[in-house]
Write a protein that holds these residues in place. Structure first.
Motif, PDB file in Angstrom:
ATOM      1  N   ASP A 119       0.836  -1.209   0.000  1.00  0.00           N
ATOM      2  CA  ASP A 119       0.000   0.000   0.000  1.00  0.00           C
ATOM      3  C   ASP A 119       0.870   1.257   0.000  1.00  0.00           C
ATOM      4  OD1 ASP A 119       0.747  -0.840   2.599  1.00  0.00           O
ATOM      5  OD2 ASP A 119      -0.789   0.402   3.528  1.00  0.00           O
ATOM      6  N   TRP A 120       1.995   1.220   0.661  1.00  0.00           N
ATOM      7  CA  TRP A 120       2.912   2.348   0.604  1.00  0.00           C
ATOM      8  C   TRP A 120       3.474   2.484  -0.810  1.00  0.00           C
ATOM      9  CZ3 TRP A 120       6.524   2.111   5.551  1.00  0.00           C
ATOM     10  CH2 TRP A 120       5.718   2.235   6.695  1.00  0.00           C
ATOM     11  N   TRP A 121       3.856   1.357  -1.410  1.00  0.00           N
ATOM     12  CA  TRP A 121       4.404   1.362  -2.753  1.00  0.00           C
ATOM     13  C   TRP A 121       3.433   2.013  -3.746  1.00  0.00           C
ATOM     14  CZ3 TRP A 121       8.843   0.307  -5.309  1.00  0.00           C
ATOM     15  CH2 TRP A 121       8.773  -0.013  -6.655  1.00  0.00           C
ATOM     16  N   GLN A 122       2.169   1.687  -3.604  1.00  0.00           N
ATOM     17  CA  GLN A 122       1.176   2.239  -4.522  1.00  0.00           C
ATOM     18  C   GLN A 122       0.967   3.736  -4.290  1.00  0.00           C
ATOM     19  OE1 GLN A 122      -0.056   0.625  -7.080  1.00  0.00           O
ATOM     20  NE2 GLN A 122       1.037  -1.251  -6.501  1.00  0.00           N
ATOM     21  N   ARG A 123       1.127   4.178  -3.051  1.00  0.00           N
ATOM     22  CA  ARG A 123       0.897   5.601  -2.730  1.00  0.00           C
ATOM     23  C   ARG A 123       2.131   6.473  -2.963  1.00  0.00           C
ATOM     24  NH1 ARG A 123      -1.597   3.777   2.155  1.00  0.00           N
ATOM     25  NH2 ARG A 123       0.063   4.708   3.399  1.00  0.00           N
ATOM     26  N   TRP A 124       3.258   5.860  -3.209  1.00  0.00           N
ATOM     27  CA  TRP A 124       4.503   6.616  -3.318  1.00  0.00           C
ATOM     28  C   TRP A 124       4.543   7.378  -4.645  1.00  0.00           C
ATOM     29  CZ3 TRP A 124       9.989   4.178  -4.181  1.00  0.00           C
ATOM     30  CH2 TRP A 124      10.953   5.189  -4.096  1.00  0.00           C
ATOM     31  N   GLU A 125       4.349   8.686  -4.562  1.00  0.00           N
ATOM     32  CA  GLU A 125       4.256   9.512  -5.762  1.00  0.00           C
ATOM     33  C   GLU A 125       5.581   9.629  -6.504  1.00  0.00           C
ATOM     34  OE1 GLU A 125       2.647  13.244  -4.581  1.00  0.00           O
ATOM     35  OE2 GLU A 125       0.654  12.438  -4.104  1.00  0.00           O
ATOM     36  N   GLY A 126       6.694   9.543  -5.789  1.00  0.00           N
ATOM     37  CA  GLY A 126       7.992   9.711  -6.430  1.00  0.00           C
ATOM     38  C   GLY A 126       8.597   8.423  -6.956  1.00  0.00           C
ATOM     39  N   ARG A 127       7.850   7.347  -6.922  1.00  0.00           N
ATOM     40  CA  ARG A 127       8.374   6.024  -7.261  1.00  0.00           C
ATOM     41  C   ARG A 127       8.944   5.942  -8.667  1.00  0.00           C
ATOM     42  NH1 ARG A 127       3.748   1.838  -7.357  1.00  0.00           N
ATOM     43  NH2 ARG A 127       3.499   2.760  -9.434  1.00  0.00           N
ATOM     44  N   SER A 128       8.274   6.565  -9.633  1.00  0.00           N
ATOM     45  CA  SER A 128       8.671   6.406 -11.033  1.00  0.00           C
ATOM     46  C   SER A 128      10.045   6.981 -11.338  1.00  0.00           C
ATOM     47  CB  SER A 128       7.625   7.050 -11.949  1.00  0.00           C
ATOM     48  OG  SER A 128       7.522   8.444 -11.680  1.00  0.00           O
ATOM     49  N   SER A 129      10.558   7.833 -10.464  1.00  0.00           N
ATOM     50  CA  SER A 129      11.898   8.382 -10.677  1.00  0.00           C
ATOM     51  C   SER A 129      12.985   7.369 -10.341  1.00  0.00           C
ATOM     52  CB  SER A 129      12.100   9.641  -9.825  1.00  0.00           C
ATOM     53  OG  SER A 129      11.196  10.659 -10.207  1.00  0.00           O
ATOM     54  N   PHE A 130      12.601   6.294  -9.647  1.00  0.00           N
ATOM     55  CA  PHE A 130      13.596   5.338  -9.172  1.00  0.00           C
ATOM     56  C   PHE A 130      13.319   3.897  -9.607  1.00  0.00           C
ATOM     57  CE2 PHE A 130      13.153   8.880  -6.248  1.00  0.00           C
ATOM     58  CZ  PHE A 130      14.465   9.318  -6.127  1.00  0.00           C
ATOM     59  N   PHE A 131      12.042   3.534  -9.749  1.00  0.00           N
ATOM     60  CA  PHE A 131      11.694   2.145 -10.018  1.00  0.00           C
ATOM     61  C   PHE A 131      10.634   2.042 -11.113  1.00  0.00           C
ATOM     62  CE2 PHE A 131      13.047   2.257  -5.551  1.00  0.00           C
ATOM     63  CZ  PHE A 131      14.041   1.278  -5.562  1.00  0.00           C
ATOM     64  N   GLU A 132      10.733   0.948 -11.862  1.00  0.00           N
ATOM     65  CA  GLU A 132       9.672   0.606 -12.809  1.00  0.00           C
ATOM     66  C   GLU A 132       8.518  -0.020 -12.037  1.00  0.00           C
ATOM     67  OE1 GLU A 132      10.079   1.610 -15.699  1.00  0.00           O
ATOM     68  OE2 GLU A 132      12.228   1.664 -16.120  1.00  0.00           O
ATOM     69  N   GLU A 133       7.415  -0.266 -12.718  1.00  0.00           N
ATOM     70  CA  GLU A 133       6.238  -0.853 -12.070  1.00  0.00           C
ATOM     71  C   GLU A 133       6.560  -2.214 -11.447  1.00  0.00           C
ATOM     72  OE1 GLU A 133       3.102  -0.025 -11.308  1.00  0.00           O
ATOM     73  OE2 GLU A 133       3.599   2.023 -11.880  1.00  0.00           O
ATOM     74  N   ASP A 134       7.475  -2.965 -12.068  1.00  0.00           N
ATOM     75  CA  ASP A 134       7.791  -4.295 -11.558  1.00  0.00           C
ATOM     76  C   ASP A 134       8.807  -4.276 -10.421  1.00  0.00           C
ATOM     77  OD1 ASP A 134      10.090  -3.570 -12.869  1.00  0.00           O
ATOM     78  OD2 ASP A 134      10.083  -5.241 -14.292  1.00  0.00           O
ATOM     79  N   GLY A 135       9.241  -3.070  -9.989  1.00  0.00           N
ATOM     80  CA  GLY A 135      10.179  -2.949  -8.879  1.00  0.00           C
ATOM     81  C   GLY A 135      11.630  -2.868  -9.298  1.00  0.00           C
TER      82      GLY A 135
END
Length: 457
Positions: free
Chosen positions: A357-373
């Motif tokens: 749930d944190w992973w899904q809410r993390w707005e800055g995720r795309s700058s560091f990780f692809e959807e598959d992690g």
């Protein structure tokens, strides 16, 4: 902050604090004070408090030799933070040295109330928690009125330095590091036993006690041993006279410590300081969004559960990062000034996947990780190593160079402890008592802590 530099500071925590090693000609930037309807600009002085904070609501102007509260003779300066200046003073009533913390006029007296509770006298029949001696004892508190307002002040027993300034790019001997880690954990255990979360655990706020013989020095003997206070005249950029809200001279903080590699086991006497962010979760709600712990040491729920109350587990996360730094050379997460999202990415690199749930809410995720992690191409070069490899890079490699390598059985126990303290979900972390009962603490840290206490007596 008692003591040496017991407060939050406004510089990168990856850098050592300034000492008296400044060259003349260091006045380069500007500080300022608002006076009337215009701003007074001051020539900047490296290593001292922000001069612009000498204004109504800000710092109290203090000079060497001043007598505060008709009792405390200002001997030298120990440090400063955003909300206070800290001074070594002689208590002229009891003829002993104490640390005097003078808060800004607009600061809240939260820390004094916490220290009063932690220092409260016990009934004769009460058992004394072994961590009680590892937090500052409040000796006196009072107010001082000055040109910038009313300032709350308190005194505690002085300490020699904080662990950050003495261990930056340096290693403690392994026996000393173990003893310091156990003592710090014991201090946190005492704080939690009294119903408080410290709220700001990192090495700037872990001090080292002074030897008791310190009080035998007269002021003249003190200056002979440690040098006269180093002062620098404060000047306005426009050449006009200084207003009454600022002292005539700035004082470069005195360094009373020794560097990490010079520590012996008898020096391993930690003191957990700076309770300005402490709170009692049973009676006070501190939301994640109000957490002021520096990002490198801040529990992730503060970011991902900003509307939820923080609790004791947030201290456990910060404690784990502090223990890692005490044992090794490199912090487990970056202490440089980097975006908060980059710290989150490093946490995932080191510890593995975060809660979904944190992973899904993390707005800055795309700058560091692809959807598959998997890391993005741009982040791949900056990716941090997993926990065991981080231990090799940040701890073991450096210890091997000085012939103080950690054996495999201790490494296994240590990493098991760190991993359980750094569980992403706060409810899954160890309690502080469980930390003290862990294999590494009982088998390696506790024996050295006991030896440090024996050597200090």
């Amino acid at each position: 902050m008692p003591l040496c530099i017991p407060h939050r500071i406004s510089i990168s925590v990856s850098q050592p604090l300034w000492h008296r090693n400044l060259e003349p000609g260091f006045l380069t930037r500007l500080g300022s004070t608002v006076a009337g309807n215009h701003r007074i600009e001051y020539k900047w002085i490296k290593g001292v408090e922000t001069l612009q904070n000498y204004q109504p609501g800000g710092y109290h102007p203090i000079m060497i030799g001043d007598l505060l509260h008709d009792r405390y003779h200002i001997v030298d300066k120990l440090g400063s933070g955003g909300y206070s200046t800290v001074w070594l003073t002689l208590d002229t009533h009891l003829r002993r040295y104490v640390t005097l913390k003078v808060n800004t006029a607009d600061s809240l007296p939260r820390e004094t109330a916490v220290l009063k509770h932690l220092s409260a006298s016990l009934p004769p029949s009460a058992a004394v928690h072994p961590g009680r001696a590892l937090v500052p004892v409040l000796l006196d508190d009072f107010d001082v009125q000055g040109p910038n307002g009313n300032h709350t002040c308190y005194t505690v027993t002085p300490a020699r330095c904080n662990l950050r300034e003495i261990s930056f790019s340096r290693l403690f001997p392994l026996d000393v590091a173990r003893a310091l880690a156990y003592g710090l954990t014991m201090a946190v255990a005492y704080t939690h036993s009294q119903g408080y979360v410290h709220g700001d655990i990192h090495l700037n706020n872990v001090l080292v006690k002074l030897p008791s013989s310190f009080d035998d020095l007269s002021i003249a003997q003190f200056y002979e041993k440690y040098g006269d206070p180093e002062t620098v005249p404060i000047t306005r950029c426009d050449g006009e006279p200084l207003p009454p809200c600022i002292p005539a001279k700035a004082v470069i903080p005195l360094f009373l410590g020794k560097y990490a590699e010079k520590f012996s086991i008898s020096d391993a006497q930690p003191l957990l300081a700076d309770f300005g962010e402490a709170f009692a979760p049973a009676s006070e709600i501190r939301l994640g969004q109000d957490c002021h712990t520096p990002p490198a040491f801040r529990a992730p729920e503060a970011k991902f559960e900003p509307q939820s109350p923080l609790g004791y587990p947030s201290d456990i996360w910060s404690l784990a990062t502090a223990i890692w730094e005490i044992i090794g050379m490199k912090a487990i997460f970056s202490t440089n000034i980097v975006p908060e999202d980059e710290i989150t990415a490093q946490q995932i690199d080191v510890l593995g996947p975060m809660p979904s749930d944190w992973w899904q809410r993390w707005e800055g995720r795309s700058s560091f990780f692809e959807e598959d992690g998997c890391p993005t191409e741009s982040y791949r070069e900056n990716k941090w190593a997993p926990l065991e490899e981080s231990f090799e890079v940040g701890v073991q490699k450096w210890r091997r160079k000085v012939g103080d390598e950690i054996r495999e059985d201790e490494k296994t126990a240590f990493l098991d402890l760190i991993r359980r303290m750094l569980a992403f979900r706060p409810e899954e972390r160890l309690t502080v008592d469980e930390v003290l009962e862990s294999e590494w603490m009982v088998g390696w840290a506790l024996p050295e802590y006991k030896r440090s206490q024996q050597c200090a007596t």
